[in-house]
Design a protein around this motif. Structure first.
Motif, PDB file in Angstrom:
ATOM      1  N   TYR A  20       0.839  -1.201   0.000  1.00 27.71           N
ATOM      2  CA  TYR A  20       0.000   0.000   0.000  1.00 27.71           C
ATOM      3  C   TYR A  20       0.878   1.258   0.000  1.00 27.71           C
ATOM      4  O   TYR A  20       0.648   2.185  -0.771  1.00 27.71           O
ATOM      5  CB  TYR A  20      -0.931  -0.001   1.215  1.00 27.71           C
ATOM      6  N   ILE A  21       1.894   1.268   0.843  1.00 28.68           N
ATOM      7  CA  ILE A  21       2.796   2.412   0.926  1.00 28.68           C
ATOM      8  C   ILE A  21       3.535   2.603  -0.396  1.00 28.68           C
ATOM      9  O   ILE A  21       3.650   3.723  -0.904  1.00 28.68           O
ATOM     10  CB  ILE A  21       3.767   2.256   2.109  1.00 28.68           C
ATOM     11  N   LEU A  22       4.012   1.519  -0.989  1.00 27.88           N
ATOM     12  CA  LEU A  22       4.704   1.595  -2.277  1.00 27.88           C
ATOM     13  C   LEU A  22       3.773   2.177  -3.340  1.00 27.88           C
ATOM     14  O   LEU A  22       4.178   3.044  -4.122  1.00 27.88           O
ATOM     15  CB  LEU A  22       5.208   0.217  -2.708  1.00 27.88           C
ATOM     16  N   GLU A  23       2.537   1.722  -3.382  1.00 28.05           N
ATOM     17  CA  GLU A  23       1.565   2.227  -4.363  1.00 28.05           C
ATOM     18  C   GLU A  23       1.323   3.720  -4.178  1.00 28.05           C
ATOM     19  O   GLU A  23       1.219   4.466  -5.157  1.00 28.05           O
ATOM     20  CB  GLU A  23       0.241   1.462  -4.249  1.00 28.05           C
ATOM     21  N   GLN A  24       1.230   4.167  -2.933  1.00 28.00           N
ATOM     22  CA  GLN A  24       1.037   5.587  -2.658  1.00 28.00           C
ATOM     23  C   GLN A  24       2.240   6.401  -3.126  1.00 28.00           C
ATOM     24  O   GLN A  24       2.093   7.454  -3.757  1.00 28.00           O
ATOM     25  CB  GLN A  24       0.789   5.822  -1.162  1.00 28.00           C
ATOM     26  N   ARG A  25       3.433   5.926  -2.831  1.00 26.77           N
ATOM     27  CA  ARG A  25       4.656   6.620  -3.247  1.00 26.77           C
ATOM     28  C   ARG A  25       4.752   6.690  -4.771  1.00 26.77           C
ATOM     29  O   ARG A  25       5.089   7.736  -5.339  1.00 26.77           O
ATOM     30  CB  ARG A  25       5.882   5.927  -2.665  1.00 26.77           C
ATOM     31  N   LEU A  26       4.456   5.592  -5.445  1.00 25.40           N
ATOM     32  CA  LEU A  26       4.491   5.578  -6.905  1.00 25.40           C
ATOM     33  C   LEU A  26       3.447   6.526  -7.495  1.00 25.40           C
ATOM     34  O   LEU A  26       3.728   7.233  -8.470  1.00 25.40           O
ATOM     35  CB  LEU A  26       4.266   4.158  -7.438  1.00 25.40           C
ATOM     36  N   GLY A  27       2.274   6.536  -6.917  1.00 28.60           N
ATOM     37  CA  GLY A  27       1.217   7.430  -7.402  1.00 28.60           C
ATOM     38  C   GLY A  27       1.597   8.897  -7.267  1.00 28.60           C
ATOM     39  O   GLY A  27       1.377   9.706  -8.181  1.00 28.60           O
ATOM     40  N   ALA A  47      12.585  10.447  -7.673  1.00 24.94           N
ATOM     41  CA  ALA A  47      12.727   9.142  -7.021  1.00 24.94           C
ATOM     42  C   ALA A  47      13.196   9.317  -5.584  1.00 24.94           C
ATOM     43  O   ALA A  47      12.618   8.725  -4.656  1.00 24.94           O
ATOM     44  CB  ALA A  47      13.717   8.271  -7.792  1.00 24.94           C
ATOM     45  N   HIS A  48      14.196  10.135  -5.389  1.00 24.03           N
ATOM     46  CA  HIS A  48      14.726  10.367  -4.040  1.00 24.03           C
ATOM     47  C   HIS A  48      13.677  11.040  -3.146  1.00 24.03           C
ATOM     48  O   HIS A  48      13.520  10.670  -1.984  1.00 24.03           O
ATOM     49  CB  HIS A  48      15.988  11.227  -4.119  1.00 24.03           C
ATOM     50  N   CYS A  49      12.967  11.998  -3.697  1.00 24.64           N
ATOM     51  CA  CYS A  49      11.944  12.724  -2.938  1.00 24.64           C
ATOM     52  C   CYS A  49      10.867  11.771  -2.397  1.00 24.64           C
ATOM     53  O   CYS A  49      10.346  11.989  -1.302  1.00 24.64           O
ATOM     54  CB  CYS A  49      11.320  13.772  -3.847  1.00 24.64           C
ATOM     55  N   TRP A  50      10.548  10.738  -3.147  1.00 17.72           N
ATOM     56  CA  TRP A  50       9.514   9.792  -2.733  1.00 17.72           C
ATOM     57  C   TRP A  50      10.080   8.524  -2.117  1.00 17.72           C
ATOM     58  O   TRP A  50       9.404   7.514  -2.009  1.00 17.72           O
ATOM     59  CB  TRP A  50       8.563   9.506  -3.893  1.00 17.72           C
TER      60      TRP A  50
END
Length: 78
Positions: A20-27, A47-50
């Motif tokens: 879930y966290i990965l999906e939020q970061r990618l979004g 990429a670094h920011c997220w």
């Protein structure tokens, strides 16, 4: 909150807390990349920011999730 309790909360969704966290970061990263006002940021900076440790890993999971690279997501400026 314990990790086990958090896992139990997410269990009915079929998505793990880490996924879930990965999906939020990618979004969020996708939103930044699609914003013409963010063209001054490099893909590595986004990429670094997220929270991605490397641009290569970011590009790999981004392509896996969205079917295109971060660079392909950026709008063309003519």
């Amino acid at each position: 909150m314990s990790a086990r309790h958090l896992s139990r909360i997410f269990q009915p969704t079929g998505v793990s807390p880490s996924r879930y966290i990965l999906e939020q970061r990618l979004g969020k990263a996708r939103q930044v990349l699609a914003d013409p006002g963010s063209r001054h940021l490099t893909i590595a900076e986004v990429a670094h920011c997220w929270g991605f440790a490397s641009q290569a890993h970011f590009t790999r999971v981004f392509r896996s999730r969205f079917g295109r690279t971060p660079g392909e997501t950026r709008p063309l400026i003519l």
